[in-house]
Design a protein around this motif. Structure first.
Motif, PDB file in Angstrom:
ATOM      1  N   ARG A   7       0.827  -1.215   0.000  1.00  0.00           N
ATOM      2  CA  ARG A   7       0.000   0.000   0.000  1.00  0.00           C
ATOM      3  C   ARG A   7       0.860   1.265   0.000  1.00  0.00           C
ATOM      4  NH1 ARG A   7      -3.255  -2.975   3.748  1.00  0.00           N
ATOM      5  NH2 ARG A   7      -2.164  -1.960   5.464  1.00  0.00           N
ATOM      6  N   THR A   8       1.990   1.220   0.731  1.00  0.00           N
ATOM      7  CA  THR A   8       2.819   2.411   0.892  1.00  0.00           C
ATOM      8  C   THR A   8       3.615   2.717  -0.361  1.00  0.00           C
ATOM      9  OG1 THR A   8       3.004   1.947   3.247  1.00  0.00           O
ATOM     10  CG2 THR A   8       4.614   3.469   2.308  1.00  0.00           C
ATOM     11  N   PHE A   9       4.144   1.692  -1.012  1.00  0.00           N
ATOM     12  CA  PHE A   9       5.082   1.910  -2.094  1.00  0.00           C
ATOM     13  C   PHE A   9       4.519   1.549  -3.466  1.00  0.00           C
ATOM     14  CE2 PHE A   9       7.741   1.304   1.684  1.00  0.00           C
ATOM     15  CZ  PHE A   9       8.484   2.478   1.631  1.00  0.00           C
ATOM     16  N   VAL A  10       3.193   1.530  -3.605  1.00  0.00           N
ATOM     17  CA  VAL A  10       2.602   1.205  -4.892  1.00  0.00           C
ATOM     18  C   VAL A  10       3.034   2.235  -5.931  1.00  0.00           C
ATOM     19  CG1 VAL A  10       0.472   2.483  -4.398  1.00  0.00           C
ATOM     20  CG2 VAL A  10       0.466   0.643  -6.101  1.00  0.00           C
ATOM     21  N   ALA A  11       3.429   1.753  -7.086  1.00  0.00           N
ATOM     22  CA  ALA A  11       3.905   2.620  -8.164  1.00  0.00           C
ATOM     23  C   ALA A  11       2.907   2.623  -9.306  1.00  0.00           C
ATOM     24  CB  ALA A  11       5.263   2.123  -8.662  1.00  0.00           C
ATOM     25  N   ARG A  12       2.924   3.701 -10.061  1.00  0.00           N
ATOM     26  CA  ARG A  12       2.108   3.802 -11.261  1.00  0.00           C
ATOM     27  C   ARG A  12       3.016   4.090 -12.452  1.00  0.00           C
ATOM     28  NH1 ARG A  12      -3.006   2.223 -12.034  1.00  0.00           N
ATOM     29  NH2 ARG A  12      -3.134   3.807 -13.658  1.00  0.00           N
ATOM     30  N   PRO A  13       2.817   3.398 -13.570  1.00  0.00           N
ATOM     31  CA  PRO A  13       3.612   3.712 -14.755  1.00  0.00           C
ATOM     32  C   PRO A  13       3.410   5.146 -15.214  1.00  0.00           C
ATOM     33  CG  PRO A  13       2.601   1.552 -14.972  1.00  0.00           C
ATOM     34  CD  PRO A  13       2.014   2.168 -13.744  1.00  0.00           C
ATOM     35  N   VAL A  14       4.452   5.717 -15.758  1.00  0.00           N
ATOM     36  CA  VAL A  14       4.393   7.058 -16.326  1.00  0.00           C
ATOM     37  C   VAL A  14       3.585   6.972 -17.612  1.00  0.00           C
ATOM     38  CG1 VAL A  14       5.750   8.984 -17.233  1.00  0.00           C
ATOM     39  CG2 VAL A  14       6.607   7.645 -15.282  1.00  0.00           C
ATOM     40  N   ALA A  15       2.438   7.640 -17.650  1.00  0.00           N
ATOM     41  CA  ALA A  15       1.458   7.417 -18.721  1.00  0.00           C
ATOM     42  C   ALA A  15       1.959   7.836 -20.096  1.00  0.00           C
ATOM     43  CB  ALA A  15       0.159   8.152 -18.395  1.00  0.00           C
ATOM     44  N   ASP A  16       2.856   8.827 -20.161  1.00  0.00           N
ATOM     45  CA  ASP A  16       3.297   9.307 -21.474  1.00  0.00           C
ATOM     46  C   ASP A  16       4.601   8.654 -21.930  1.00  0.00           C
ATOM     47  OD1 ASP A  16       4.945  10.525 -19.663  1.00  0.00           O
ATOM     48  OD2 ASP A  16       4.632  12.568 -20.364  1.00  0.00           O
ATOM     49  N   PHE A  17       5.040   7.604 -21.231  1.00  0.00           N
ATOM     50  CA  PHE A  17       6.216   6.850 -21.659  1.00  0.00           C
ATOM     51  C   PHE A  17       5.745   5.474 -22.105  1.00  0.00           C
ATOM     52  CE2 PHE A  17       9.890   4.056 -21.083  1.00  0.00           C
ATOM     53  CZ  PHE A  17      10.885   4.786 -21.708  1.00  0.00           C
ATOM     54  N   CYS A  18       5.462   5.346 -23.402  1.00  0.00           N
ATOM     55  CA  CYS A  18       4.867   4.115 -23.940  1.00  0.00           C
ATOM     56  C   CYS A  18       5.535   3.699 -25.249  1.00  0.00           C
ATOM     57  CB  CYS A  18       3.363   4.296 -24.161  1.00  0.00           C
ATOM     58  SG  CYS A  18       2.398   4.565 -22.676  1.00  0.00           S
ATOM     59  N   PRO A  19       6.837   3.417 -25.241  1.00  0.00           N
ATOM     60  CA  PRO A  19       7.472   2.955 -26.479  1.00  0.00           C
ATOM     61  C   PRO A  19       6.909   1.614 -26.919  1.00  0.00           C
ATOM     62  CG  PRO A  19       8.941   2.663 -24.620  1.00  0.00           C
ATOM     63  CD  PRO A  19       7.773   3.451 -24.112  1.00  0.00           C
ATOM     64  N   ASP A  20       7.022   1.338 -28.211  1.00  0.00           N
ATOM     65  CA  ASP A  20       6.542   0.073 -28.761  1.00  0.00           C
ATOM     66  C   ASP A  20       7.320  -1.104 -28.182  1.00  0.00           C
ATOM     67  OD1 ASP A  20       4.672   1.321 -30.378  1.00  0.00           O
ATOM     68  OD2 ASP A  20       6.016   1.439 -32.099  1.00  0.00           O
ATOM     69  N   PRO A  21       6.728  -2.288 -28.200  1.00  0.00           N
ATOM     70  CA  PRO A  21       7.468  -3.483 -27.778  1.00  0.00           C
ATOM     71  C   PRO A  21       8.743  -3.652 -28.601  1.00  0.00           C
ATOM     72  CG  PRO A  21       5.139  -3.983 -28.015  1.00  0.00           C
ATOM     73  CD  PRO A  21       5.334  -2.614 -28.582  1.00  0.00           C
ATOM     74  N   VAL A  22       9.812  -4.050 -27.922  1.00  0.00           N
ATOM     75  CA  VAL A  22      11.109  -4.242 -28.571  1.00  0.00           C
ATOM     76  C   VAL A  22      11.389  -5.742 -28.662  1.00  0.00           C
ATOM     77  CG1 VAL A  22      13.593  -3.840 -28.391  1.00  0.00           C
ATOM     78  CG2 VAL A  22      11.982  -2.052 -27.690  1.00  0.00           C
ATOM     79  N   PRO A  23      11.643  -6.269 -29.869  1.00  0.00           N
ATOM     80  CA  PRO A  23      11.954  -7.700 -29.973  1.00  0.00           C
ATOM     81  C   PRO A  23      13.253  -8.044 -29.236  1.00  0.00           C
ATOM     82  CG  PRO A  23      11.414  -6.763 -32.124  1.00  0.00           C
ATOM     83  CD  PRO A  23      11.603  -5.611 -31.194  1.00  0.00           C
ATOM     84  N   ILE A  24      13.201  -9.074 -28.432  1.00  0.00           N
ATOM     85  CA  ILE A  24      14.397  -9.614 -27.787  1.00  0.00           C
ATOM     86  C   ILE A  24      14.906 -10.816 -28.575  1.00  0.00           C
ATOM     87  CG2 ILE A  24      15.322 -10.640 -25.683  1.00  0.00           C
ATOM     88  CD1 ILE A  24      13.077  -9.219 -24.138  1.00  0.00           C
ATOM     89  N   ALA A  25      13.988 -11.649 -28.971  1.00  0.00           N
ATOM     90  CA  ALA A  25      14.271 -12.842 -29.768  1.00  0.00           C
ATOM     91  C   ALA A  25      12.975 -13.204 -30.477  1.00  0.00           C
ATOM     92  CB  ALA A  25      14.751 -13.992 -28.885  1.00  0.00           C
ATOM     93  N   ASP A  26      13.017 -14.205 -31.317  1.00  0.00           N
ATOM     94  CA  ASP A  26      11.809 -14.632 -32.009  1.00  0.00           C
ATOM     95  C   ASP A  26      10.765 -15.077 -30.983  1.00  0.00           C
ATOM     96  OD1 ASP A  26      10.078 -15.303 -34.061  1.00  0.00           O
ATOM     97  OD2 ASP A  26      10.895 -17.334 -34.279  1.00  0.00           O
TER      98      ASP A  26
END
Length: 247
Positions: A7-26
């Motif tokens: 409850r104390t340290f819950v984080a929320r993603p930064v809404a305007d930082f949404c890069p596309d998925p990056v391929p790591i491998a197939d």
């Protein structure tokens, strides 16, 4: 104590930082995000996307469904088949993300519902993987004191070890203040467990050592942490060095 920490340290993603998925491998992608904690401090966070044997997508550490880019970018890769809460902290958005993806099932690290009071209808990753993971994912789970747990994954086709909070690799930060805060809070300067992981997740040294030996039996050449840079070279040696105190 655990519920108070969440409850104390819950984080929320930064809404305007949404890069596309990056391929790591197939069949394996990184969905990189920034998360903001109370006080404004930020940390890199990662969802991992895996193409299952049935061509649907497994989402490990789901991002919030109420940020449209998160759903849209994952759906571009395929229909979501599984939404996975891999440890005692990365579960907050799993139910909503699955609800936004018709037919998706929720899978959780063992004991999560008992610890959090949430996701009672989810399927626990108790050592028997879903049929759709037979050729793409394997799992091991570390059970710690107080019911805390983390499940780690091997993406078998690419030899990629997928972690969540077991170890960080935050060598650089976009802001100097974040580096100062997280170093003071116990985040390591190189690949390794944080002070929080050592205190809670790795508290049972015997169980940790046995778990790590099981992980080292896997054939992996890459490590994909939930926070920080991917390790592309020397992955096995990096894991052994980071956890030498437990092996």
């Amino acid at each position: 104590m655990f519920k108070t920490l969440v409850r104390t340290f819950v984080a929320r993603p930064v809404a305007d930082f949404c890069p596309d998925p990056v391929p790591i491998a197939d069949g394996l992608w990184s969905l990189d995000r920034q998360v903001r904690f109370p006080g404004g401090f930020q940390m890199p966070g990662r969802s991992v996307l895996v193409r299952q044997d049935d061509r649907q997508i497994a989402v490990i550490s789901a991002p919030p469904a109420d940020i449209p880019d998160n759903l849209d970018q994952v759906r571009q890769l395929g229909q979501v088949g599984s939404v996975v809460a891999p440890n005692s902290f990365h579960y907050l958005f799993a139910a909503d993300f699955a609800a936004a993806c018709p037919g998706a099932r929720v899978l959780v690290t063992p004991g999560l519902a008992a610890r959090t009071g949430q996701l009672h209808d989810a399927t626990e990753l108790d050592g028997s993987q879903p049929d759709a993971w037979a050729n793409c994912l394997d799992t091991h789970t570390l059970m710690a004191p107080d019911g805390i747990a983390e499940t780690v994954f091997l993406h078998k086709p690419s030899g990629s070890l997928v972690l969540t909070d077991l170890a960080f690799n935050m060598a650089s930060y976009p802001r100097a203040i974040d580096r100062l805060v997280w170093r003071a809070a116990g985040a390591p300067a190189a690949f390794g467990p944080s002070r929080t992981s050592r205190t809670f997740l790795l508290a049972d040294r015997a169980a940790t050592g046995s778990f790590l030996q099981q992980v080292l039996e896997w054939d992996f050449q890459r490590i994909v942490p939930g926070h920080g840079d991917i390790i592309e070279n020397g992955a096995r040696q990096a894991l052994q060095q980071a956890f030498s105190d437990y092996l």
